[in-house]
Scaffold this motif. Structure first.
Motif, short mmCIF file in Angstrom:
data_model
loop_
_atom_site.label_atom_id
_atom_site.label_comp_id
_atom_site.label_asym_id
_atom_site.label_seq_id
_atom_site.Cartn_x
_atom_site.Cartn_y
_atom_site.Cartn_z
N ASP A 73 2.12 21.65 -0.98
CA ASP A 73 2.89 22.84 -1.36
C ASP A 73 2.17 24.02 -0.72
OD1 ASP A 73 4.08 25.05 -2.54
OD2 ASP A 73 4.29 24.08 -4.48
N ASN A 74 2.70 24.49 0.39
CA ASN A 74 2.01 25.57 1.10
C ASN A 74 2.02 26.88 0.32
OD1 ASN A 74 1.37 23.84 3.18
ND2 ASN A 74 2.92 24.61 4.60
N ALA A 75 2.99 27.06 -0.55
CA ALA A 75 3.02 28.27 -1.37
C ALA A 75 1.89 28.27 -2.39
CB ALA A 75 4.36 28.38 -2.09
N LYS A 76 1.44 27.07 -2.77
CA LYS A 76 0.36 26.94 -3.75
C LYS A 76 -0.97 26.56 -3.09
CE LYS A 76 3.33 25.66 -7.63
NZ LYS A 76 3.61 24.64 -8.68
N ASN A 77 -0.97 26.46 -1.76
CA ASN A 77 -2.21 26.11 -1.03
C ASN A 77 -2.82 24.82 -1.55
OD1 ASN A 77 -1.90 28.49 0.43
ND2 ASN A 77 -3.36 29.62 -0.82
N THR A 78 -1.99 23.84 -1.81
CA THR A 78 -2.45 22.61 -2.45
C THR A 78 -1.85 21.38 -1.77
OG1 THR A 78 -2.69 23.77 -4.56
CG2 THR A 78 -2.64 21.37 -4.63
N VAL A 79 -2.67 20.36 -1.64
CA VAL A 79 -2.21 19.05 -1.17
C VAL A 79 -2.45 18.05 -2.30
CG1 VAL A 79 -4.43 18.49 -0.06
CG2 VAL A 79 -2.33 17.35 0.68
N TYR A 80 -1.54 17.10 -2.42
CA TYR A 80 -1.58 16.15 -3.53
C TYR A 80 -1.64 14.72 -2.99
CZ TYR A 80 0.43 20.27 -5.81
OH TYR A 80 0.66 21.54 -6.26
N LEU A 81 -2.15 13.84 -3.83
CA LEU A 81 -2.09 12.41 -3.55
C LEU A 81 -1.66 11.71 -4.83
CD1 LEU A 81 -2.57 10.27 -1.32
CD2 LEU A 81 -4.81 9.86 -2.37
N GLN A 82 -0.43 11.24 -4.83
CA GLN A 82 0.09 10.47 -5.96
C GLN A 82 -0.24 9.00 -5.71
OE1 GLN A 82 1.67 11.36 -8.89
NE2 GLN A 82 1.56 9.18 -9.40
N MET A 83 -0.94 8.40 -6.65
CA MET A 83 -1.39 7.02 -6.48
C MET A 83 -0.75 6.16 -7.58
SD MET A 83 -5.41 7.78 -5.65
CE MET A 83 -5.68 8.69 -7.17
N ASN A 84 0.05 5.20 -7.16
CA ASN A 84 0.72 4.29 -8.08
C ASN A 84 0.19 2.87 -7.89
OD1 ASN A 84 2.36 6.44 -8.95
ND2 ASN A 84 3.90 5.99 -7.37
N SER A 85 0.43 2.04 -8.90
CA SER A 85 0.02 0.63 -8.83
C SER A 85 -1.43 0.49 -8.38
CB SER A 85 0.94 -0.14 -7.87
OG SER A 85 2.29 -0.04 -8.27
N LEU A 86 -2.29 1.24 -9.03
CA LEU A 86 -3.69 1.27 -8.63
C LEU A 86 -4.35 -0.08 -8.83
CD1 LEU A 86 -4.55 4.81 -9.91
CD2 LEU A 86 -4.99 3.99 -7.58
N LYS A 87 -5.28 -0.38 -7.93
CA LYS A 87 -6.02 -1.64 -7.95
C LYS A 87 -7.52 -1.33 -8.07
CE LYS A 87 -2.71 -3.55 -4.62
NZ LYS A 87 -2.56 -4.17 -3.28
N PRO A 88 -8.29 -2.27 -8.58
CA PRO A 88 -9.74 -2.03 -8.65
C PRO A 88 -10.35 -1.67 -7.30
CG PRO A 88 -9.16 -3.91 -10.01
CD PRO A 88 -7.91 -3.51 -9.27
N GLU A 89 -9.81 -2.21 -6.23
CA GLU A 89 -10.34 -1.91 -4.90
C GLU A 89 -10.03 -0.50 -4.43
OE1 GLU A 89 -8.48 -4.57 -5.79
OE2 GLU A 89 -7.08 -5.13 -4.18
#
Length: 125
Positions: A73-89
């Motif tokens: 979101d360039n208006a908020k100066n923020t980058v996101y990483l949505q992580m689903n189905s997380l694994k121990p690795e």
């Protein structure tokens, strides 16, 4: 130059979802392509995902493709990483990085000049 601060890491169970973010300050955020990398203990830092300055192009490592989503979101100066189905690795310290480029996406640590301090993501089995 740009300063980067990650947040949102934590401990989750396998199969859960987690979103981490990276707030930028300094130079105009839209001047930079952004990347997420991770580093597990005893391992080299590895590429996770990248997004171009406009948010119209993304690229993922094979290990996270289909499970993780990078956005900005360039208006908020923020980058996101949505992580689903997380694994121990997926357990690692996650770093965001900035690369002042308008064409292409970097997938190696050397392609990025600015780095955040990292946020720990731990996935229990």
């Amino acid at each position: 130059q740009v300063q980067l601060v990650e947040s949102g890491g934590g401990l989750v169970q396998a199969g859960a979802s987690l979103s981490i973010s990276c707030a930028a300050s300094g130079d105009p955020f839209s001047n930079y392509a952004m990347g997420w990398f991770r580093q597990a203990p005893g391992k080299e830092r590895e590429f996770v995902a990248a997004i171009n300055w406009r948010g119209t192009s993304t690229y993922y490592s094979d290990s996270v493709k289909g499970r993780f989503t990078i956005s900005r979101d360039n208006a908020k100066n923020t980058v996101y990483l949505q992580m689903n189905s997380l694994k121990p690795e997926d357990t690692a310290v996650y770093y965001c990085a900035a690369d002042r480029r308008l064409v292409g996406l970097g997938t190696t640590p050397g392609a990025y000049k600015y780095w955040g301090q990292g946020t720990q993501v731990t996935v229990s089995s």
